[in-house]
Design a protein around this motif. Structure first.
Motif, PDB file in Angstrom:
ATOM      1  N   PRO A   5       0.834  -1.202   0.000  1.00  0.00           N
ATOM      2  CA  PRO A   5       0.000   0.000   0.000  1.00  0.00           C
ATOM      3  C   PRO A   5       0.869   1.253   0.000  1.00  0.00           C
ATOM      4  O   PRO A   5       2.082   1.192   0.207  1.00  0.00           O
ATOM      5  N   ALA A   6       0.240   2.392  -0.226  1.00  0.00           N
ATOM      6  CA  ALA A   6       0.954   3.665  -0.130  1.00  0.00           C
ATOM      7  C   ALA A   6       1.090   4.036   1.344  1.00  0.00           C
ATOM      8  O   ALA A   6       0.118   4.024   2.085  1.00  0.00           O
ATOM      9  N   TYR A   7       2.306   4.316   1.764  1.00  0.00           N
ATOM     10  CA  TYR A   7       2.573   4.703   3.145  1.00  0.00           C
ATOM     11  C   TYR A   7       2.854   6.198   3.218  1.00  0.00           C
ATOM     12  O   TYR A   7       3.354   6.788   2.257  1.00  0.00           O
ATOM     13  N   ASP A   8       2.575   6.793   4.359  1.00  0.00           N
ATOM     14  CA  ASP A   8       2.810   8.222   4.537  1.00  0.00           C
ATOM     15  C   ASP A   8       4.289   8.552   4.744  1.00  0.00           C
ATOM     16  O   ASP A   8       4.763   9.593   4.294  1.00  0.00           O
ATOM     17  N   ASP A   9       5.008   7.666   5.443  1.00  0.00           N
ATOM     18  CA  ASP A   9       6.345   8.025   5.923  1.00  0.00           C
ATOM     19  C   ASP A   9       7.443   7.058   5.503  1.00  0.00           C
ATOM     20  O   ASP A   9       8.588   7.224   5.928  1.00  0.00           O
ATOM     21  N   ILE A  10       7.117   6.046   4.729  1.00  0.00           N
ATOM     22  CA  ILE A  10       8.132   5.118   4.247  1.00  0.00           C
ATOM     23  C   ILE A  10       7.878   4.821   2.774  1.00  0.00           C
ATOM     24  O   ILE A  10       6.763   5.001   2.277  1.00  0.00           O
ATOM     25  N   GLY A  11       8.929   4.374   2.097  1.00  0.00           N
ATOM     26  CA  GLY A  11       8.808   3.898   0.735  1.00  0.00           C
ATOM     27  C   GLY A  11       9.326   2.479   0.638  1.00  0.00           C
ATOM     28  O   GLY A  11      10.191   2.075   1.425  1.00  0.00           O
ATOM     29  N   VAL A  12       8.805   1.712  -0.289  1.00  0.00           N
ATOM     30  CA  VAL A  12       9.220   0.319  -0.477  1.00  0.00           C
ATOM     31  C   VAL A  12       9.590   0.106  -1.941  1.00  0.00           C
ATOM     32  O   VAL A  12       8.834   0.477  -2.843  1.00  0.00           O
ATOM     33  N   ALA A  13      10.765  -0.472  -2.172  1.00  0.00           N
ATOM     34  CA  ALA A  13      11.212  -0.812  -3.526  1.00  0.00           C
ATOM     35  C   ALA A  13      11.629  -2.277  -3.542  1.00  0.00           C
ATOM     36  O   ALA A  13      12.179  -2.783  -2.556  1.00  0.00           O
ATOM     37  N   ILE A  14      11.357  -2.953  -4.655  1.00  0.00           N
ATOM     38  CA  ILE A  14      11.674  -4.371  -4.796  1.00  0.00           C
ATOM     39  C   ILE A  14      12.706  -4.544  -5.895  1.00  0.00           C
ATOM     40  O   ILE A  14      12.569  -3.991  -6.991  1.00  0.00           O
ATOM     41  N   ASP A  15      13.754  -5.310  -5.610  1.00  0.00           N
ATOM     42  CA  ASP A  15      14.752  -5.674  -6.607  1.00  0.00           C
ATOM     43  C   ASP A  15      15.011  -7.165  -6.459  1.00  0.00           C
ATOM     44  O   ASP A  15      15.642  -7.600  -5.499  1.00  0.00           O
ATOM     45  N   SER A  16      14.464  -7.934  -7.389  1.00  0.00           N
ATOM     46  CA  SER A  16      14.573  -9.387  -7.335  1.00  0.00           C
ATOM     47  C   SER A  16      13.973  -9.896  -6.022  1.00  0.00           C
ATOM     48  O   SER A  16      12.796  -9.687  -5.758  1.00  0.00           O
ATOM     49  N   HIS A  17      14.788 -10.540  -5.177  1.00  0.00           N
ATOM     50  CA  HIS A  17      14.268 -11.124  -3.942  1.00  0.00           C
ATOM     51  C   HIS A  17      14.441 -10.212  -2.722  1.00  0.00           C
ATOM     52  O   HIS A  17      14.216 -10.654  -1.594  1.00  0.00           O
ATOM     53  N   VAL A  18      14.828  -8.958  -2.939  1.00  0.00           N
ATOM     54  CA  VAL A  18      15.127  -8.053  -1.830  1.00  0.00           C
ATOM     55  C   VAL A  18      14.160  -6.874  -1.831  1.00  0.00           C
ATOM     56  O   VAL A  18      13.957  -6.221  -2.866  1.00  0.00           O
ATOM     57  N   ALA A  19      13.589  -6.592  -0.663  1.00  0.00           N
ATOM     58  CA  ALA A  19      12.745  -5.413  -0.475  1.00  0.00           C
ATOM     59  C   ALA A  19      13.537  -4.365   0.297  1.00  0.00           C
ATOM     60  O   ALA A  19      14.151  -4.677   1.315  1.00  0.00           O
ATOM     61  N   THR A  20      13.545  -3.137  -0.190  1.00  0.00           N
ATOM     62  CA  THR A  20      14.187  -2.028   0.512  1.00  0.00           C
ATOM     63  C   THR A  20      13.106  -1.133   1.099  1.00  0.00           C
ATOM     64  O   THR A  20      12.259  -0.607   0.359  1.00  0.00           O
ATOM     65  N   ILE A  21      13.124  -0.992   2.400  1.00  0.00           N
ATOM     66  CA  ILE A  21      12.153  -0.156   3.113  1.00  0.00           C
ATOM     67  C   ILE A  21      12.891   1.091   3.594  1.00  0.00           C
ATOM     68  O   ILE A  21      13.835   1.000   4.372  1.00  0.00           O
ATOM     69  N   GLU A  22      12.469   2.236   3.102  1.00  0.00           N
ATOM     70  CA  GLU A  22      13.167   3.494   3.361  1.00  0.00           C
ATOM     71  C   GLU A  22      12.302   4.408   4.212  1.00  0.00           C
ATOM     72  O   GLU A  22      11.160   4.713   3.868  1.00  0.00           O
ATOM     73  N   ILE A  23      12.857   4.867   5.335  1.00  0.00           N
ATOM     74  CA  ILE A  23      12.183   5.847   6.185  1.00  0.00           C
ATOM     75  C   ILE A  23      12.315   7.209   5.520  1.00  0.00           C
ATOM     76  O   ILE A  23      13.414   7.618   5.128  1.00  0.00           O
ATOM     77  N   PRO A  50       6.062 -14.737  -1.006  1.00  0.00           N
ATOM     78  CA  PRO A  50       6.939 -15.892  -1.215  1.00  0.00           C
ATOM     79  C   PRO A  50       8.200 -15.573  -2.005  1.00  0.00           C
ATOM     80  O   PRO A  50       9.205 -16.263  -1.874  1.00  0.00           O
ATOM     81  N   GLY A  51       8.194 -14.530  -2.827  1.00  0.00           N
ATOM     82  CA  GLY A  51       9.365 -14.217  -3.632  1.00  0.00           C
ATOM     83  C   GLY A  51      10.378 -13.321  -2.940  1.00  0.00           C
ATOM     84  O   GLY A  51      11.464 -13.093  -3.484  1.00  0.00           O
ATOM     85  N   LEU A  52      10.068 -12.804  -1.757  1.00  0.00           N
ATOM     86  CA  LEU A  52      10.978 -11.898  -1.057  1.00  0.00           C
ATOM     87  C   LEU A  52      11.707 -12.645   0.044  1.00  0.00           C
ATOM     88  O   LEU A  52      11.094 -13.313   0.882  1.00  0.00           O
ATOM     89  N   ARG A  53      13.025 -12.545   0.050  1.00  0.00           N
ATOM     90  CA  ARG A  53      13.851 -13.358   0.934  1.00  0.00           C
ATOM     91  C   ARG A  53      14.700 -12.549   1.906  1.00  0.00           C
ATOM     92  O   ARG A  53      15.300 -13.113   2.820  1.00  0.00           O
ATOM     93  N   CYS A  54      14.785 -11.234   1.696  1.00  0.00           N
ATOM     94  CA  CYS A  54      15.552 -10.394   2.603  1.00  0.00           C
ATOM     95  C   CYS A  54      15.035  -8.971   2.472  1.00  0.00           C
ATOM     96  O   CYS A  54      14.438  -8.605   1.452  1.00  0.00           O
TER      97      CYS A  54
END
Length: 262
Positions: A5-23, A50-54
């Motif tokens: 979902p859209a968050y107010d204070d964080i962003g999420v990006a996916i690259d292959s099996h890795v999710a980056t959560i940015e404050i 299931p596709g995200l591992r870290c």
């Protein structure tokens, strides 16, 4: 692909099996209940994918997280949030219950509760500019966010006591020597190094990594819950003291506090 979902204070990006959560509360990323809840929500979505591992936890701006924003009357945004400190610590326990490995990228200050958040990841990649401090006693307060368990478990009882009693800031180089940071890299390379470590973890068997992590961290969330229950009780009592009000005023006025023990 997993939908966040859209968050107010964080962003999420996916690259292959890795999710980056940015404050995204620069420059200092002060936290409150809403921010910690959003991070926990995003991490649970990563867990369910299931596709995200870290995951990589990072932040925009100068600081990783400079703690809670206290006002001159000694209240904080985390207190004024939905349900106050007790609910904030429930969200903290949610973070320590996540099954997916997490790598933290610490570019600057991780202070107070921000240090507690920095200890959620399994590994910390830090820049020399990073600063780690448990500055609660400088505020006339008591450590929180589970730090009375997580910090000694990471750096040892004596070094944790030194940080708690003195409120001193530990620089990136010393943090690496203590094991508070696992890798020390130049600031310009920080995000890439954290993502590279996450990708290295993600190359391995997801079932094997998750089960190994569960064994290594068995009971951690329960220990954090017990720690935050005690921390909250003491914090609630100390919040009513003149020393706490003086500590908050002194920080706001950038001066040495004049504590009287009352």
């Amino acid at each position: 692909m997993t939908a966040f979902p859209a968050y107010d204070d964080i962003g999420v990006a996916i690259d292959s099996h890795v999710a980056t959560i940015e404050i995204r509360r620069p420059p200092h990323n002060f936290f409150d209940y809403a921010l910690i809840r959003q991070i926990a929500d995003a991490m649970e979505t990563v867990d369910a994918a299931p596709g995200l591992r870290c995951a990589v936890l990072c932040a925009q701006g100068k600081s990783f997280c400079a703690g809670a924003q206290f006002s001159s009357d000694g209240t904080s945004s985390s207190q004024r949030g939905a349900g106050g400190g007790e609910h904030l610590y429930i969200e903290a326990v949610r973070l320590f219950s996540i099954r997916t490995p997490i790598v933290g990228a610490i570019q600057g200050a991780a202070i107070g509760g921000g240090l507690g958040l920095a200890l959620v990841p399994d590994f910390r990649v830090a820049a020399p500019e990073a600063r780690f401090a448990a500055n609660f006693t400088r505020l006339g307060f008591h450590p929180g966010f589970g730090l009375t368990h997580t910090l000694p478990a990471l750096v040892g009882q004596q070094r944790a006591a030194l940080m708690f009693y003195t409120s001193r800031r530990i620089r990136g180089e010393e943090a690496a020597e203590w094991g508070l940071a696992d890798l020390l890299v130049p600031l310009a390379e920080l995000r890439g190094a954290a993502q590279a470590l996450a990708a290295e973890i993600a190359e391995n068997s997801p079932l094997g990594v998750v089960e190994t992590r569960a064994t290594m961290r068995r009971g951690l969330a329960d220990r954090v819950r017990a720690a935050t229950d005690h921390e909250l009780a003491v914090q609630t009592r100390l919040r009513e003291t003149e020393d706490f009000r003086e500590g908050v005023r002194a920080v706001a006025e950038r001066r040495v506090p004049n504590f009287r023990g009352v």
